[in-house]
Motif scaffolding. Structure first.
Motif, short mmCIF file in Angstrom:
data_model
loop_
_atom_site.label_atom_id
_atom_site.label_comp_id
_atom_site.label_asym_id
_atom_site.label_seq_id
_atom_site.Cartn_x
_atom_site.Cartn_y
_atom_site.Cartn_z
N VAL A 1 0.95 -0.93 -0.47
CA VAL A 1 -0.20 0.33 -0.37
C VAL A 1 0.28 1.33 0.05
N ASP A 2 0.85 2.03 -0.75
CA ASP A 2 1.83 3.51 -0.78
C ASP A 2 0.62 4.45 -1.69
N CYS A 3 1.71 5.75 -1.21
CA CYS A 3 0.91 6.35 -1.75
C CYS A 3 0.61 7.18 -3.69
N PRO A 4 -0.11 6.75 -4.39
CA PRO A 4 -0.06 7.16 -5.25
C PRO A 4 0.25 9.17 -5.65
N ILE A 5 0.52 9.14 -5.05
CA ILE A 5 0.73 10.76 -5.61
C ILE A 5 3.17 11.11 -4.77
N CYS A 6 2.96 10.31 -3.85
CA CYS A 6 4.59 10.88 -3.50
C CYS A 6 5.63 9.16 -3.93
N GLY A 7 4.45 8.04 -3.15
CA GLY A 7 4.99 7.33 -3.62
C GLY A 7 5.45 6.59 -1.88
N SER A 8 5.51 7.37 -1.06
CA SER A 8 5.41 7.29 0.74
C SER A 8 4.33 5.87 0.48
N ARG A 9 5.14 4.75 1.54
CA ARG A 9 4.57 3.97 2.07
C ARG A 9 4.28 4.10 3.82
N GLY A 10 3.82 5.12 4.33
CA GLY A 10 3.97 6.04 5.28
C GLY A 10 2.44 5.72 5.19
N VAL A 11 1.00 4.79 4.99
CA VAL A 11 0.37 4.88 4.74
C VAL A 11 -0.99 4.49 6.18
N SER A 12 -1.09 5.44 6.28
CA SER A 12 -2.56 5.21 7.18
C SER A 12 -4.08 5.32 7.33
N LYS A 13 -5.15 4.09 8.00
CA LYS A 13 -6.38 4.63 7.73
C LYS A 13 -6.96 6.19 8.30
N GLN A 14 -7.82 6.66 7.34
CA GLN A 14 -8.33 7.95 8.67
C GLN A 14 -9.68 7.54 9.19
N ILE A 15 -10.06 8.51 10.02
CA ILE A 15 -11.35 8.23 11.06
C ILE A 15 -12.24 8.61 9.70
N MET A 16 -13.12 7.31 9.13
CA MET A 16 -13.96 7.85 8.52
C MET A 16 -15.80 7.08 8.93
N ALA A 17 -16.86 8.07 8.53
CA ALA A 17 -18.12 8.28 8.82
C ALA A 17 -18.83 6.50 8.51
N PRO A 18 -19.25 5.92 9.40
CA PRO A 18 -19.73 4.51 8.78
C PRO A 18 -21.23 4.95 8.19
N ALA A 19 -20.76 3.74 6.35
CA ALA A 19 -21.77 4.05 5.81
C ALA A 19 -23.27 3.54 6.39
N VAL A 20 -24.20 4.38 6.40
CA VAL A 20 -25.48 4.28 6.79
C VAL A 20 -26.28 3.56 6.18
N ALA A 21 -27.18 2.49 7.05
CA ALA A 21 -28.23 2.21 5.43
C ALA A 21 -29.61 3.08 5.87
#
Length: 144
Positions: A33-53
């Motif tokens: 998993v790497d950044c499509p902009i700079c290629g860094s592999r220092g990638v982390s998940k961010q807080i996301m609002a869950p999809a609510v049906a």
């Protein structure tokens, strides 16, 4: 499929789609998993609002046509091959050489190499035009 909001250590934000949460964890642990902009592999998940049906049916993400995906992957591979065949590889001196070319103190030519996210950010902020090289195609054994 699961969509994650991701961010690299250079603060570039992007999205990634994975078959499952464990697929993300596995691919991240293997450095896939790497950044499509700079290629860094220092990638982390961010807080996301869950999809609510809701009460209305929600459409799922559009399926990617396998032919279109194959065409895109082929084009990216051709771009990488063109750069490797026609540009000068400067290794980890990329940031220094790109800046020298930009400032006119080095010969104008196409180059490629490695740079840290911090170096890439500084180049972009100073108006030096850079772009990440498409990564090599993953081996079929490395993807799910």
């Amino acid at each position: 499929m699961i969509k994650y909001a991701l961010q690299c250590d250079a603060a570039h934000e992007f999205e990634g789609w994975f078959g499952s949460s464990s697929d993300y964890d596995d691919q991240s642990a293997r450095g896939l998993v790497d950044c499509p902009i700079c290629g860094s592999r220092g990638v982390s998940k961010q807080i996301m609002a869950p999809a609510v049906a809701g009460t209305k049916a929600q459409s799922s993400a559009p399926a990617i046509d396998p032919k279109a995906r194959e065409m895109m992957m082929t084009a990216l591979g051709e771009v990488r091959r063109h750069v490797e065949d026609n540009f000068d590889y400067v290794g980890d001196a990329f940031a220094k050489e790109a800046r020298a070319i930009h400032e006119g103190t080095s010969e104008e030519r196409g180059i490629y190499g490695e740079a840290s996210p911090t170096e890439v950010k500084a180049l972009v902020e100073d108006g030096v035009r850079v772009a990440p090289l498409p990564p090599p195609a993953p081996k079929k054994t490395d993807v799910n």
